[in-house]
Design an enzyme around this catalytic site. Structure first.
Site, PDB file in Angstrom:
ATOM      1  N   LYS A  12      -3.447  -9.989   5.190  1.00  0.00           N
ATOM      2  CA  LYS A  12      -4.778  -9.144   4.734  1.00  0.00           C
ATOM      3  C   LYS A  12      -5.965  -9.113   6.469  1.00  0.00           C
ATOM      4  O   LYS A  12      -6.112  -8.097   6.954  1.00  0.00           O
ATOM      5  CB  LYS A  12      -5.819  -9.082   3.715  1.00  0.00           C
ATOM      6  CG  LYS A  12      -4.638  -8.943   2.747  1.00  0.00           C
ATOM      7  CD  LYS A  12      -4.777  -9.218   1.078  1.00  0.00           C
ATOM      8  CE  LYS A  12      -3.972  -8.128  -0.050  1.00  0.00           C
ATOM      9  NZ  LYS A  12      -3.001  -9.241  -1.086  1.00  0.00           N
ATOM     10  N   PHE A  22       0.453 -15.377  -6.549  1.00  0.00           N
ATOM     11  CA  PHE A  22       1.581 -13.819  -6.241  1.00  0.00           C
ATOM     12  C   PHE A  22       1.239 -13.852  -4.154  1.00  0.00           C
ATOM     13  O   PHE A  22       0.404 -14.832  -3.879  1.00  0.00           O
ATOM     14  CB  PHE A  22      -0.040 -12.612  -6.424  1.00  0.00           C
ATOM     15  CG  PHE A  22       0.628 -11.630  -5.460  1.00  0.00           C
ATOM     16  CD1 PHE A  22       1.028 -10.422  -6.531  1.00  0.00           C
ATOM     17  CD2 PHE A  22       0.658 -11.169  -4.156  1.00  0.00           C
ATOM     18  CE1 PHE A  22       1.855  -9.462  -6.127  1.00  0.00           C
ATOM     19  CE2 PHE A  22       1.267  -9.629  -3.779  1.00  0.00           C
ATOM     20  CZ  PHE A  22       1.606  -8.776  -4.827  1.00  0.00           C
ATOM     21  N   ASP A  70      -0.909 -20.032   0.604  1.00  0.00           N
ATOM     22  CA  ASP A  70      -0.976 -18.816   0.912  1.00  0.00           C
ATOM     23  C   ASP A  70      -2.372 -18.653   0.767  1.00  0.00           C
ATOM     24  O   ASP A  70      -3.814 -18.047   0.542  1.00  0.00           O
ATOM     25  CB  ASP A  70      -0.478 -18.374   0.061  1.00  0.00           C
ATOM     26  CG  ASP A  70      -0.071 -16.746  -0.236  1.00  0.00           C
ATOM     27  OD1 ASP A  70      -1.301 -15.814   0.683  1.00  0.00           O
ATOM     28  OD2 ASP A  70       0.872 -15.972  -0.755  1.00  0.00           O
TER      29      ASP A  70
HETATM   30  C1  LIG Z   1      -1.666  -9.314  -0.569  1.00  0.00           C
HETATM   31  C2  LIG Z   1      -1.320 -10.490  -0.566  1.00  0.00           C
HETATM   32  C3  LIG Z   1       0.578 -11.279  -0.034  1.00  0.00           C
HETATM   33  C4  LIG Z   1       1.201  -9.671  -0.207  1.00  0.00           C
HETATM   34  O1  LIG Z   1       0.188  -9.296   1.064  1.00  0.00           O
HETATM   35  P1  LIG Z   1       1.563  -7.399   1.481  1.00  0.00           P
HETATM   36  O2  LIG Z   1       0.628  -7.840   3.036  1.00  0.00           O
HETATM   37  O3  LIG Z   1       0.923  -6.883   0.770  1.00  0.00           O
HETATM   38  O4  LIG Z   1       2.477  -8.201   2.006  1.00  0.00           O
HETATM   39  C5  LIG Z   1       1.015 -12.374  -0.361  1.00  0.00           C
HETATM   40  N1  LIG Z   1      -0.624 -13.093  -1.138  1.00  0.00           N
HETATM   41  C6  LIG Z   1      -1.483 -12.868  -1.100  1.00  0.00           C
HETATM   42  C7  LIG Z   1      -1.979 -14.035  -1.370  1.00  0.00           C
HETATM   43  C8  LIG Z   1      -1.820 -11.727  -0.917  1.00  0.00           C
HETATM   44  O5  LIG Z   1      -2.887 -11.620  -1.596  1.00  0.00           O
END
Ligand SMILES: *Cc1c(COP(=O)(O)O)cnc(C)c1O
Length: 417
Positions: free
Chosen positions: A265, A148, A236
């Site tokens: 986050k 994700f 990420d």
């Molecule tokens: C939540 C998340 C995103 C997206 O972040 P947003 O602030 O919602 O755009 C990207 N990568 C990972 C691993 C995430 O958990």
């Protein structure tokens, strides 16, 4: 009013779901409660019901709710200077970048507003590196299945889950997908795309895709393959970073260093911020290449810096590690008692999943709903994984309460209460 007074006050705000849904786009499947206030690891809804918050804004409220240090930073910076353009320097942005660089393998930071936006920046950096350093125009970025990376067009393309891409075609060219933690599959993809692979983008632990930790041997081999071929390794860290795994960054659990990583986050502790971090050798973004109006403004940077400093001063990495051990040990005991339905418990620090067997009739969302009725907020990570991502300030007592509520919720869902 002090946060203490606000939390203690038994307010009951009239809340009308139908009215809300008439004006807000219905893009979310929301639970039928409206949260009104929070303190520490607890939140209250408009009916005055109290919940233990093991969602924390989905791994976002690092310091929980209404933390005095964050309140002080918010108030102080708002009274001083809250926003100026990146046409000018501002003090908190430089200080936050310095903390991030000194607490990671990266050399520089770029600030934006969300995880998706940070990953967009990473994708642009990888492409510019391919274009200008390696002379590849139609480069490919490999990402993992069940990953994700966000909800923008490029980041749903990067996300290896068709459910997020459906009906949003045409997607962005230049991505391909490999199964996570599978080195043979990665080597096959590298052979298939040859010289064109410019980047490999992975989560150190897959969050949304089911709380699946990265395999150390796999990531170490990925690092070698990237070094051999001048491929940029992008991690990420949007969900796992900022102390959640017990270490500052998820990649530290894998014994590797990425060339580029992204954070969001947990970085702002609930204030919207994203960061793109890069090592100097691939720092190809130059004036005019990338920008964000709000990115790195004094307000968000001062608040994020207060989160960073509290991570240090309150030893929250250690707390995340120790409370994580406690949580997983408790979940293991539950899993052992319900082994017909629970497959395993997995995670690092305070990003943990209770994995329901594929063949079980129970789904994650049912357990989440039953837990909510018992005053515990949890979030699914896919159809069969219940995710636990509490604030990093969570106490041993709160972990015990959450374990008890989880056990009861599971028993009830299985009809064995
Ligand atoms: C939540 C998340 C995103 C997206 O972040 P947003 O602030 O919602 O755009 C990207 N990568 C990972 C691993 C995430 O958990």
């Amino acid at each position: 009013m002090s946060p203490e007074t606000i939390a203690a006050a038994p307010t009951k705000t009239a809340f009308n779901v139908e009215r809300f849904d008439r004006y807000v786009m219905t893009t979310y499947g929301r639970f039928p409660i409206a949260l009104e206030k929070g303190r520490g690891c607890r939140v209250w809804d408009t009916e005055g019901r109290e919940y233990l918050d093991f969602v924390a804004g989905i791994a976002t409220c690092t310091l929980g709710h209404a933390h005095p240090v964050a309140i002080e930073a918010v108030t102080q910076q708002m009274q001083t200077l809250h926003h100026v353009s990146n046409l000018y320097y501002n003090v908190p942005q430089g200080e936050l970048a310095e903390w991030l660089v000194k607490n990671s393998c990266a050399d520089r930071a770029f600030f934006c507003n969300s995880g998706a936006e940070a990953n967009e920046g990473a994708i642009k950096l990888v492409r510019k590196y391919a274009n200008t350093v390696r002379n590849i125009e139609d480069s490919v970025i490999l990402t993992a299945k069940a990953s994700f990376h966000g909800r923008t067009v490029a980041t749903i393309t990067a996300t290896g889950q068709p459910k997020y891409q459906k009906n949003f075609t045409p997607l962005v060219p230049g991505f391909d997908y490999v199964p996570y933690n599978d080195i043979a599959a990665l080597e096959a993809a590298l052979a298939k795309h040859g010289e064109k692979v410019a980047g490999i983008m992975l989560e150190a632990i897959q969050g949304e895709g089911g709380v699946r930790p990265g395999d150390k041997a796999y990531f170490q081999r990925v690092r070698e393959l990237c070094d051999e071929r001048d491929i940029l390794l992008v991690i990420d860290e949007v969900q796992a970073g900022m102390g959640r795994t017990g270490k500052t960054w998820g990649y530290e659990n894998l014994g590797i260093e990425p060339d580029v990583f992204t954070s969001a986050k947990g970085l702002g502790g609930g204030i919207p911020i994203g960061a793109l971090m890069t090592k100097e050798h691939c720092n190809v973004l130059k004036p005019g290449d990338h920008a964000s109006t709000y990115g790195g403004n004094p307000f968000v940077c001062a608040v994020a810096l207060s989160v960073c400093k509290t991570l240090d001063s309150d030893d929250l990495r250690t707390n995340a590690y120790e409370r994580g051990e406690q949580l997983r040990a408790g979940l293991q005991a539950i899993a052992a008692d319900y082994s017909n339905d629970i497959e395993q418990v997995r995670g690092w620090g305070l990003i943990d999943g209770l994995v329901i067997r594929e063949e079980s009739s129970v789904t994650a969302i049912e357990v989440v709903k039953a837990a909510m009725a018992k005053g515990l907020l949890l979030v699914p990570a896919g159809p069969k994984v219940v995710r636990f991502v509490p604030p990093l300030i969570v106490t041993a007592e709160e972990i015990d309460l959450a374990l008890q509520a989880t056990r009861e919720a599971l028993a009830e869902t299985l009809g064995r209460a």
